[in-house]
Scaffold this active site. Structure first.
Site, PDB file in Angstrom:
ATOM      1  N   HIS A  18       0.942  -0.736   0.174  1.00 26.82           N
ATOM      2  CA  HIS A  18       0.275  -0.134   0.477  1.00 26.82           C
ATOM      3  C   HIS A  18       1.011   1.084   0.390  1.00 26.82           C
ATOM      4  O   HIS A  18       1.067   2.503  -1.075  1.00 26.82           O
ATOM      5  CB  HIS A  18      -0.859   0.106   1.045  1.00 26.82           C
ATOM      6  CG  HIS A  18      -1.649  -1.219   1.742  1.00 26.82           C
ATOM      7  ND1 HIS A  18      -2.131  -1.742   2.733  1.00 26.82           N
ATOM      8  CD2 HIS A  18      -2.548  -1.444   0.627  1.00 26.82           C
ATOM      9  CE1 HIS A  18      -3.098  -2.346   1.934  1.00 26.82           C
ATOM     10  NE2 HIS A  18      -3.373  -2.788   0.718  1.00 26.82           N
ATOM     11  N   LYS A  42     -16.840  -5.871   9.169  1.00 21.53           N
ATOM     12  CA  LYS A  42     -15.664  -7.025   8.762  1.00 21.53           C
ATOM     13  C   LYS A  42     -15.632  -6.396  10.494  1.00 21.53           C
ATOM     14  O   LYS A  42     -16.522  -5.844  11.241  1.00 21.53           O
ATOM     15  CB  LYS A  42     -14.807  -6.696   8.178  1.00 21.53           C
ATOM     16  CG  LYS A  42     -15.154  -6.993   6.852  1.00 21.53           C
ATOM     17  CD  LYS A  42     -13.915  -6.660   5.918  1.00 21.53           C
ATOM     18  CE  LYS A  42     -14.345  -6.859   4.230  1.00 21.53           C
ATOM     19  NZ  LYS A  42     -13.039  -6.370   3.742  1.00 21.53           N
ATOM     20  N   ARG A  91      -1.304  -6.711  -8.579  1.00 22.40           N
ATOM     21  CA  ARG A  91      -0.713  -7.403  -7.365  1.00 22.40           C
ATOM     22  C   ARG A  91      -0.718  -8.604  -8.963  1.00 22.40           C
ATOM     23  O   ARG A  91       0.916  -8.656  -9.054  1.00 22.40           O
ATOM     24  CB  ARG A  91      -0.393  -7.600  -6.084  1.00 22.40           C
ATOM     25  CG  ARG A  91      -0.889  -6.627  -4.891  1.00 22.40           C
ATOM     26  CD  ARG A  91      -1.146  -7.379  -3.720  1.00 22.40           C
ATOM     27  NE  ARG A  91      -2.397  -7.035  -4.172  1.00 22.40           N
ATOM     28  CZ  ARG A  91      -3.065  -8.289  -3.531  1.00 22.40           C
ATOM     29  NH1 ARG A  91      -3.137  -8.150  -2.251  1.00 22.40           N
ATOM     30  NH2 ARG A  91      -4.208  -8.695  -3.200  1.00 22.40           N
ATOM     31  N   SER A 129      -2.979  -7.950   2.706  1.00 22.48           N
ATOM     32  CA  SER A 129      -3.021  -8.046   4.527  1.00 22.48           C
ATOM     33  C   SER A 129      -3.225  -9.052   5.175  1.00 22.48           C
ATOM     34  O   SER A 129      -3.000  -9.218   6.620  1.00 22.48           O
ATOM     35  CB  SER A 129      -4.284  -6.436   4.826  1.00 22.48           C
ATOM     36  OG  SER A 129      -3.640  -4.993   4.519  1.00 22.48           O
TER      37      SER A 129
HETATM   38  O1  PNS Z   1      -8.525  -3.024   0.573  1.00 22.07           O
HETATM   39  P1  PNS Z   1     -10.237  -3.947  -0.702  1.00 22.07           P
HETATM   40  O2  PNS Z   1     -11.252  -4.579   1.183  1.00 22.07           O
HETATM   41  O3  PNS Z   1      -9.815  -5.125  -1.058  1.00 22.07           O
HETATM   42  O4  PNS Z   1     -11.122  -2.274  -0.660  1.00 22.07           O
HETATM   43  C1  PNS Z   1     -12.360  -2.953  -1.176  1.00 22.07           C
HETATM   44  C2  PNS Z   1     -13.425  -1.857  -1.995  1.00 22.07           C
HETATM   45  C3  PNS Z   1     -12.718  -0.650   0.175  1.00 22.07           C
HETATM   46  C4  PNS Z   1     -12.668  -0.655  -2.715  1.00 22.07           C
HETATM   47  C5  PNS Z   1     -14.948  -1.793  -1.902  1.00 22.07           C
HETATM   48  O5  PNS Z   1     -15.399  -2.728  -0.904  1.00 22.07           O
HETATM   49  C6  PNS Z   1     -15.910  -0.391  -1.390  1.00 22.07           C
HETATM   50  O6  PNS Z   1     -15.848  -0.057  -2.734  1.00 22.07           O
HETATM   51  N1  PNS Z   1     -16.776  -0.891  -0.630  1.00 22.07           N
HETATM   52  C7  PNS Z   1     -17.383   0.367  -1.097  1.00 22.07           C
HETATM   53  C8  PNS Z   1     -18.820  -0.178  -0.981  1.00 22.07           C
HETATM   54  C9  PNS Z   1     -19.071   0.295  -2.831  1.00 22.07           C
HETATM   55  O7  PNS Z   1     -19.196   0.862  -3.082  1.00 22.07           O
HETATM   56  N2  PNS Z   1     -19.303  -1.173  -3.454  1.00 22.07           N
HETATM   57  C10 PNS Z   1     -19.367  -1.654  -4.679  1.00 22.07           C
HETATM   58  C11 PNS Z   1     -17.896  -0.999  -5.554  1.00 22.07           C
HETATM   59  S1  PNS Z   1     -18.623  -2.084  -6.984  1.00 22.07           S
END
Ligand code: PNS
Length: 165
Positions: A18, A42, A91, A129
């Site tokens: 990150h 979560k 990645r 993570s």
């Molecule tokens: O680090 P992560 O957990 O892979 O991040 C995922 C994240 C936060 C980018 C994704 O879960 C997100 O955007 N959540 C917010 C809700 C949302 O907009 N959902 C629709 C995504 S298409």
């Protein structure tokens, strides 16, 4: 117009992968906002306050890196911030399907926002993570894979359970 990018994620915890993406983004965009998802479903290892504190401390010297939280739809947050870009790290090929799906859904929800994928330095391509938490909790070394502050917080929080033979 200055380009504002949002780098969203859970950051539970922040890894050197990150950090690498944020540092690259800070060189590429006028400003980059690290947006930490508030996700009640979560059960994160690090509280929101800890994740904010860690990320702000690591990027203290960066004038154009901001750390914030968001909930609800990512595209709504990005639009509220008048940002133009969502940054996601890619990645490996295994990330691609999920990331492609999210990028297309976000594009459908708001076509004015562009997702840009960035690759971290090669030595960070296998870090996540989830793996950091698993390896640390089983007694493995995570030095060099996470900022030192994360490592010391892990030591305070997690008692490794590995049975050493
Ligand atoms: O680090 P992560 O957990 O892979 O991040 C995922 C994240 C936060 C980018 C994704 O879960 C997100 O955007 N959540 C917010 C809700 C949302 O907009 N959902 C629709 C995504 S298409």
């Amino acid at each position: 117009m200055p380009t504002l990018a949002v780098y969203p994620g859970s950051f539970d915890p922040l890894t050197n992968g990150h950090v690498d993406i944020i540092s690259r983004g800070a060189r590429l965009f006028d400003r980059i906002v690290v947006a930490i998802l508030v996700n009640a479903e979560k059960s994160p290892l690090f509280t929101m306050e800890e994740r904010l504190d860690i990320t702000r401390t690591v990027f203290k010297g960066f004038d154009n890196v901001e750390v914030d939280t968001f909930d609800g739809l990512l595209v709504d947050y990005v639009a509220r911030r008048n940002a133009q870009v969502i940054v996601r790290g890619l990645r490996a090929v295994s990330d691609f399907e999920y990331e492609f799906q999210m990028a297309l859904m976000n594009q459908r929800l708001n076509d004015r926002i562009q997702t840009i994928f960035m690759t971290p330095a090669e030595q960070y391509t296998y870090i996540s993570s989830r793996l950091i938490k698993e390896v640390f909790s089983l007694g493995g070394r995570v030095s060099g894979l996470v900022p030192e502050m994360v490592e010391s917080r892990l030591r305070e929080k997690v008692r490794p359970t590995a049975a050493r033979t």
